[in-house]
Write an enzyme that holds these catalytic residues in place. Structure first.
Site, PDB file in Angstrom:
ATOM      1  N   TYR A 275      29.393  40.003  40.026  1.00 43.69           N
ATOM      2  CA  TYR A 275      28.978  39.756  38.637  1.00 43.69           C
ATOM      3  C   TYR A 275      27.683  38.961  38.556  1.00 43.69           C
ATOM      4  O   TYR A 275      26.891  39.146  37.653  1.00 43.69           O
ATOM      5  CB  TYR A 275      30.065  38.965  37.891  1.00 43.69           C
ATOM      6  CG  TYR A 275      31.039  39.811  37.128  1.00 43.69           C
ATOM      7  CD1 TYR A 275      31.799  40.786  37.770  1.00 43.69           C
ATOM      8  CD2 TYR A 275      31.225  39.624  35.758  1.00 43.69           C
ATOM      9  CE1 TYR A 275      32.713  41.552  37.071  1.00 43.69           C
ATOM     10  CE2 TYR A 275      32.136  40.393  35.059  1.00 43.69           C
ATOM     11  CZ  TYR A 275      32.871  41.349  35.714  1.00 43.69           C
ATOM     12  OH  TYR A 275      33.769  42.094  35.014  1.00 43.69           O
TER      13      TYR A 275
ATOM     14  N   LYS B 256      39.699  42.921  49.787  1.00 38.97           N
ATOM     15  CA  LYS B 256      39.428  44.243  50.357  1.00 38.97           C
ATOM     16  C   LYS B 256      38.860  43.977  51.743  1.00 38.97           C
ATOM     17  O   LYS B 256      37.770  44.439  52.100  1.00 38.97           O
ATOM     18  CB  LYS B 256      38.469  45.015  49.437  1.00 38.97           C
ATOM     19  CG  LYS B 256      38.300  46.482  49.777  1.00 38.97           C
ATOM     20  CD  LYS B 256      39.508  47.354  49.459  1.00 38.97           C
ATOM     21  CE  LYS B 256      39.339  48.735  50.084  1.00 38.97           C
ATOM     22  NZ  LYS B 256      40.539  49.591  49.936  1.00 38.97           N
TER      23      LYS B 256
ATOM     24  N   ASP C 229      43.688  47.795  46.312  1.00 40.85           N
ATOM     25  CA  ASP C 229      44.253  49.091  45.897  1.00 40.85           C
ATOM     26  C   ASP C 229      45.777  49.032  45.912  1.00 40.85           C
ATOM     27  O   ASP C 229      46.448  49.495  44.983  1.00 40.85           O
ATOM     28  CB  ASP C 229      43.714  50.246  46.766  1.00 40.85           C
ATOM     29  CG  ASP C 229      43.740  49.959  48.257  1.00 40.85           C
ATOM     30  OD1 ASP C 229      44.048  48.813  48.672  1.00 40.85           O
ATOM     31  OD2 ASP C 229      43.453  50.886  49.041  1.00 40.85           O
TER      32      ASP C 229
ATOM     33  N   ASP D 296      38.928  41.125  37.117  1.00 34.78           N
ATOM     34  CA  ASP D 296      38.652  41.775  35.827  1.00 34.78           C
ATOM     35  C   ASP D 296      39.562  42.991  35.666  1.00 34.78           C
ATOM     36  O   ASP D 296      40.212  43.177  34.631  1.00 34.78           O
ATOM     37  CB  ASP D 296      37.179  42.197  35.783  1.00 34.78           C
ATOM     38  CG  ASP D 296      36.830  42.941  34.501  1.00 34.78           C
ATOM     39  OD1 ASP D 296      37.249  42.475  33.421  1.00 34.78           O
ATOM     40  OD2 ASP D 296      36.149  43.978  34.578  1.00 34.78           O
TER      41      ASP D 296
ATOM     42  N   ASP E  82      43.463  43.371  33.351  1.00 35.36           N
ATOM     43  CA  ASP E  82      43.724  44.352  32.281  1.00 35.36           C
ATOM     44  C   ASP E  82      44.988  45.150  32.597  1.00 35.36           C
ATOM     45  O   ASP E  82      45.796  45.437  31.715  1.00 35.36           O
ATOM     46  CB  ASP E  82      42.552  45.339  32.133  1.00 35.36           C
ATOM     47  CG  ASP E  82      41.566  44.916  31.056  1.00 35.36           C
ATOM     48  OD1 ASP E  82      41.447  43.695  30.811  1.00 35.36           O
ATOM     49  OD2 ASP E  82      40.909  45.795  30.463  1.00 35.36           O
TER      50      ASP E  82
HETATM   51  C1  IPM Z   1      36.661  40.119  30.497  1.00 36.97           C
HETATM   52  C2  IPM Z   1      35.643  41.099  29.993  1.00 36.97           C
HETATM   53  C3  IPM Z   1      34.265  40.634  30.426  1.00 36.97           C
HETATM   54  C4  IPM Z   1      34.217  40.654  31.932  1.00 36.97           C
HETATM   55  C5  IPM Z   1      33.075  41.420  29.830  1.00 36.97           C
HETATM   56  C6  IPM Z   1      33.137  41.447  28.313  1.00 36.97           C
HETATM   57  C7  IPM Z   1      31.759  40.889  30.287  1.00 36.97           C
HETATM   58  O1  IPM Z   1      35.936  42.378  30.432  1.00 36.97           O
HETATM   59  O2  IPM Z   1      36.590  38.938  30.121  1.00 36.97           O
HETATM   60  O3  IPM Z   1      37.521  40.523  31.284  1.00 36.97           O
HETATM   61  O4  IPM Z   1      33.952  41.698  32.545  1.00 36.97           O
HETATM   62  O5  IPM Z   1      34.467  39.616  32.532  1.00 36.97           O
HETATM   63 MG    MG Z   2      37.768  42.548  31.490  1.00 39.50          MG
END
Ligand code: IPM
Ligand code: MG
Length: 363
Positions: free
Chosen positions: A135, A190, A222, A246, A250
């Site tokens: 990042y 990884k 993975d 990240d 999710d």
């Molecule tokens: C998160 C989001 C952010 C990230 C984006 C909006 C930059 O997806 O906070 O997970 O990738 O960290």
């Molecule tokens: Mg995110």
């Protein structure tokens, strides 16, 4: 106690309003100051993270953040895009430790896309390193390829890198968090392919020796993605880098049925923190009054616990959220047959009512 309130774009304003309302009924003394961030800040001040907003965030004990982003900014040069605001806040405030709990509320077990028995009682904590990795790694950019598969072709590149102290400090955060939970850390890497993550694994292992009471295991990313949907309850604390974190956070969020329920905290070394829902700005439903404010309200609870040293107030909010779910109140994202559909404001009001009723019964 000073709180910087940064609602941002899309549903940001609506959900942050509800969290602020909840904070105000707690009889605690806060100073709250609001500022623009994200796309609205770009529109009004020409930058997604204006100097004044950054200054306010730096001076505050905690930042309550809504969400940023809208498709209409996609064509802007990267440095002006709304996402740069949150990345800039993380970097400038040194918010390296990101806590993303994935809790499946008993009342919402059936909202998950997984079988109820797989997620009932789920309570895992993803700890994502937030200021390093690909990042932020330099160099990055576009150029004419000097080598590789297509010398002379146009190419783009980013750099994945981690320094030892960066890994050490996030590992300590994870082991200490695990000590307060089920004493198990899964470090996701990884290492079979990437030098960066072989190093990650080595350093986490070293740090782990200082925590003999915590069980440490290692998993390739993975496989971790697979295990998260196969047997999510086998995890306790998951620690990983910025990029993998990240993605996995999710995935973990969806196990619980709704990303609209999940708070998050991003802390620096002095416990100053930024608190935001795990979901985004949802421009498609912005302004309609139907967004779920609970993730933001729960983020305010995390803020009270981690940065403002008010654990009892945090408990009050969390138990009020469980109360409103038990009363059958649901925003559209978590609604199912037999429950009552409510809007953003009504949900916030119900949490406020649950807090104040309890206060009256107690005294
Ligand atoms: C998160 C989001 C952010 C990230 C984006 C909006 C930059 O997806 O906070 O997970 O990738 O960290
Ligand atoms: Mg995110």
């Amino acid at each position: 106690m000073k709180i910087a309130v940064l609602p941002g774009d899309g549903i940001g304003t609506e959900i942050v309003d509800e969290a602020v309302k909840v904070l105000k009924v707690l009889d605690l003394k806060f100073e709250m100051e609001t500022a623009d961030v994200g796309g609205v800040a770009y529109d009004r001040h020409g930058h997604p993270l204006p100097e004044a907003t950054l200054k306010l965030a730096k001076e505050a004990d905690a930042v309550l953040f809504g969400a940023v982003g809208d498709w209409k900014y996609d064509q802007l040069e990267r440095k002006f895009r709304p996402e740069q605001a949150i990345l800039g806040l993380r970097k400038n405030l040194g918010l390296f430790a990101n806590f993303r709990p994935a809790i499946c509320y008993e009342q919402l077990t059936h909202a998950s896309s997984l079988k109820p028995e797989l997620v009932a009682g789920l309570d895992i904590l993803i700890i994502r390193e937030l200021t390093g990795d690909i990042y932020f790694g330099q160099p990055r950019g576009r150029r004419t390829s000097p080598d590789g598969n297509f010398p002379g072709a146009e190419e783009a590149f980013d750099t994945m890198r981690y320094a030892r102290p960066e890994i050490e400090r996030i590992a300590h955060v994870a082991f200490q968090a695990a000590r307060k939970r089920n004493k198990k850390v899964t470090s996701v890497d990884k290492a079979n392919v990437l030098e960066t993550f072989q190093f990650w694994k080595d350093v986490v292992t070293e740090v782990g020796q200082q925590y003999p009471d915590v069980k440490l295991d290692h998993m390739y990313v993975d496989n971790a993605a697979m295990q998260l949907v196969k047997s999510p309850k086998s995890f306790d604390v998951v620690v990983t880098g910025n990029m993998f974190g990240d993605i996995l956070s999710d995935e973990a969020a969806m196990l619980t049925g709704s990303i609209g329920m999940l708070p998050s905290a991003s802390l620096n070394a002095s416990n100053q923190g930024l608190y935001e829902p795990s979901h985004g700005s949802a421009p498609d439903i912005a302004g309609k009054g139907i967004a779920n404010p609970l993730a933001t309200i729960l983020s305010a609870a995390m803020m009270l616990r981690f940065s403002l040293n008010q654990p009892q107030a945090a408990d009050r909010i969390e138990s009020a959220v469980k109360d409103v779910l038990s009363q059958g109140l649901r925003t559209a994202d978590i609604w199912s047959e037999g429950t009552r559909k409510v809007g953003t404001r009504e949900m916030g009001d119900a949490v406020v009512a649950a807090i104040t009723t309890k206060t009256i019964t107690k005294s």
